[in-house]
Design an enzyme around this catalytic site. Structure first.
Site, PDB file in Angstrom:
ATOM      1  N   SER A  44       0.878  -1.106   0.023  1.00  0.00           N
ATOM      2  CA  SER A  44      -0.011  -0.044  -0.010  1.00  0.00           C
ATOM      3  C   SER A  44       0.917   1.198   0.023  1.00  0.00           C
ATOM      4  CB  SER A  44      -0.968  -0.160   1.222  1.00  0.00           C
ATOM      5  OG  SER A  44      -1.731  -1.126   1.193  1.00  0.00           O
ATOM      6  N   GLY A  45       0.252   2.483  -0.091  1.00  0.00           N
ATOM      7  CA  GLY A  45       0.927   3.618  -0.041  1.00  0.00           C
ATOM      8  C   GLY A  45       0.943   4.232  -1.611  1.00  0.00           C
ATOM      9  N   HIS A  46       0.153   3.484  -2.396  1.00  0.00           N
ATOM     10  CA  HIS A  46       0.251   4.007  -3.721  1.00  0.00           C
ATOM     11  C   HIS A  46      -1.348   4.595  -4.144  1.00  0.00           C
ATOM     12  CE1 HIS A  46       4.220   2.287  -4.176  1.00  0.00           C
ATOM     13  NE2 HIS A  46       3.630   1.116  -3.868  1.00  0.00           N
ATOM     14  N   HIS A 103       8.615   3.786  -4.272  1.00  0.00           N
ATOM     15  CA  HIS A 103       8.642   3.371  -2.826  1.00  0.00           C
ATOM     16  C   HIS A 103       9.502   4.470  -2.058  1.00  0.00           C
ATOM     17  CE1 HIS A 103       7.490  -0.193  -4.912  1.00  0.00           C
ATOM     18  NE2 HIS A 103       6.790  -0.178  -3.962  1.00  0.00           N
ATOM     19  N   ASP A 145       1.984  46.274   6.725  1.00  0.00           N
ATOM     20  CA  ASP A 145       2.878  45.584   5.736  1.00  0.00           C
ATOM     21  C   ASP A 145       3.902  46.672   5.501  1.00  0.00           C
ATOM     22  OD1 ASP A 145       1.468  46.673   3.934  1.00  0.00           O
ATOM     23  OD2 ASP A 145       1.431  44.929   2.777  1.00  0.00           O
ATOM     24  N   GLY A 146       3.825  47.970   5.981  1.00  0.00           N
ATOM     25  CA  GLY A 146       4.769  48.997   5.741  1.00  0.00           C
ATOM     26  C   GLY A 146       4.814  49.567   4.328  1.00  0.00           C
ATOM     27  N   THR A 178      -9.892  52.470  10.131  1.00  0.00           N
ATOM     28  CA  THR A 178      -9.338  52.955   8.871  1.00  0.00           C
ATOM     29  C   THR A 178      -9.298  54.274   8.392  1.00  0.00           C
ATOM     30  OG1 THR A 178     -11.290  52.515   7.812  1.00  0.00           O
ATOM     31  CG2 THR A 178     -10.223  50.524   8.091  1.00  0.00           C
TER      32      THR A 178
END
Length: 541
Positions: free
Chosen positions: A59-61, A218, A381-382, A472
């Site tokens: 497994s793992g595929h 793998h 953020d300047g 704001t």
């Protein structure tokens, strides 16, 4: 160390299988429970009236191989533990469960554990009188003249071809011959930017900026470690290797995500593959996540030679969870369009007083660029100063070039809006452009500048989502415009200043980047947008 979503390492595979079965869209799959830790997914609608097809391995595929169980492809998939072949008994149980008089073909990838365990199970099944055979897929061409090429994503194409022949009633001999032919006609190669994650193991073998070309599924190293090139160059290299290994007159292409590639990246891969030499004679393409190496960030390309029978097999509809379907190769669909957006065209006009106001506002904003940036560096953020100054410089440039309709305030507002959109990045440029656009439209109808600016502000608030008290520029602009309409312009100057000062004590921003900060970051700092509004009004004291 690797990070994986799991319960226990021991239950990793079974948990995944159960999740796949819970979410399957078709009521045609079942988990075979032999009460011996065997993990086999099989068709629940199987009648043993045709040749059965079994595939599997470690497994793992995922979605391979259980994702391809269903009418038209596999009859059953035997799932081993992670990257480990299933036991001989597991394979044998699966064979015995699905094999009828028509027989069974077992299709495996060319890895030692699979060859041995599946091979022994097949031999045991034969001893028990079952009509069963086996083929080994080896589609990887990364090692030239390799006598034992690995089986990778091209295995899915072999399964698809064999599944079709079985579904239309072919004999075991015919199904096996079709599978062998498909295997001989298929070539694959993979590349990865990261290795796969294994529970409790590191996955940092591949350095940043590098890629491994010609790797398996793998997590084993690739044949070559290369500097990661641009997508086009990488795919040209892979396509050239596939063409050299197996030249084809007509072909179908399979583009496979090895697990960790994002959709946008996979789309870029598909674009470059279909514009490469490999696609010069391609008629069909299959693209998706079919055979993975858990979360490996990479992809593989497979090419299979097409004849009429293979083409028919690939296009045949199946009832599986993971087969993505087949697209016919075609030219890039592009529709030539003419933009219907009407550009604003203005007749420049001179007005000394209007020019003086515009220049004064622009110079004021440019003059506080550094101060605005400093304030914004505390709460954002300047870049507020740089952004506002860019807009002001563009308006000033148009003024100095005598390109503005200064005698027509409605058109002047619209022209300023266009200047700001062109020069200011981020949301502030769009919001101010909305403000001036709506103001220009209102002034055209009503001819009252303070009312026009109030209308512009209402639209800016509606689209931007901010309101007074949200910390704001609106905290200075709203009271200033209210005072202008009700008490005159002198009152507006004081209201703008008071509004800007009020933001110093506001510690809960609800809009803009400041809304992501805590109260300690905001306390004692004037909002840069409100300060800009205050500065503009102060020019007219």
């Amino acid at each position: 160390m690797s990070n994986l979503i799991l319960n226990e390492k021991e239950s990793f595979v079974l948990d995944s299988i159960q999740g796949a079965l819970y979410t399957s869209q078709r009521d045609n799959l079942t988990l075979l429970d032999f009460n011996n830790n065997t993990k086999v997914v099989a068709r629940s609608d199987w009648q043993q009236d045709k040749v059965a097809l079994i595939c599997g391995g470690g497994s793992g595929h995922e979605p391979a191989h259980a994702g391809f169980v269903g009418k038209g492809m596999l009859t059953a998939a035997v799932c081993g533990d992670l990257f480990a072949a299933p036991s001989v008994d597991a394979v044998l149980d699966a064979i015995l469960h699905v094999t009828g008089d028509a027989g069974c073909l077992v299709i495996i990838k060319n890895y030692t554990g699979d060859r041995l365990n599946f091979g022994l199970a097949v031999e045991k099944a034969k001893e028990m009188g079952k009509k069963v055979d086996l083929i080994i897929v080896g589609d990887d061409i990364s090692i030239p003249n390799n006598p034992q090429p690995r089986g990778i994503a091209g295995t899915i194409l072999v399964q698809k071809v064999a599944g079709y022949v079985a579904e239309v009633g072919g004999s075991l001999e015919e199904v096996k011959a079709a599978a062998i032919k498909a295997n001989q006609q298929t070539a694959s190669i993979g590349v990865a930017l990261t290795s796969c994650s294994l529970p409790g193991e590191p996955n940092d073998r591949i350095a940043q900026g590098k890629a491994e070309l010609g790797l398996g599924i793998h997590g084993e190293p690739g044949i070559d470690t290369i500097d990661l090139p641009k997508a086009k160059a990488l795919i040209e290299t892979m396509a050239a290797k596939l063409i050299q290994a197996k030249p084809m007159q007509k072909n179908a292409i399979l583009i496979n995500n090895l697990g960790g590639l994002s959709t946008i990246e996979l789309n870029i891969v598909a674009k470059e593959v279909l514009q490469s030499e490999l696609a010069k004679h391609a008629e069909l393409v299959i693209c998706g996540t079919l055979m993975t190496a858990i979360d490996m960030k990479g992809f593989s390309i497979s090419s299979i030679e097409l004849d009429d029978a293979t083409k028919q097999a690939l296009l045949f509809d199946v009832e599986t969870q993971a087969w993505p379907g087949v697209a016919h190769c075609h030219a890039l669909p592009v529709t030539s369009c003419q933009s219907q957006i009407k550009k604003n065209h203005f007749t420049p006009s001179a007005d000394e007083s209007a020019a003086e106001v515009v220049a004064k506002v622009c110079h004021a904003i440019i003059g506080i660029e550094a101060e605005l940036n400093h304030l914004d560096s505390i709460v954002g953020d300047g870049d507020t100063g740089s952004t506002f100054a860019a807009g002001a410089r563009n308006v000033l440039a148009q003024l100095e070039a005598k390109n503005l309709p200064l005698q027509d305030k409605a058109k002047l507002c619209t022209a300023v809006a266009d200047c700001l959109t062109a020069a200011m990045g981020g949301s502030s440029g769009v919001l101010l452009s909305i403000f001036f656009t709506a103001a220009g439209r209102d002034f055209e109808q009503n001819g009252v500048l303070s009312r026009a600016f109030e209308t512009g502000l209402q639209q800016m608030m509606a689209y931007g989502g901010a309101k007074p008290g949200d910390r704001t520029m609106i905290d200075a602009l709203y009271p200033a415009l209210q005072a202008w309409s009700n008490q005159g312009f002198t009152a507006a100057i004081d209201a703008a200043q008071q509004g800007a000062e009020s933001t110093v004590e506001m510690t809960n921003a609800k809009a803009g980047r400041s809304s992501y900060l805590n109260s300690d970051s905001l306390s004692g700092t004037k909002d840069p947008g409100a300060f800009a509004v205050e500065t503009v009004f102060n020019q007219f004291k």
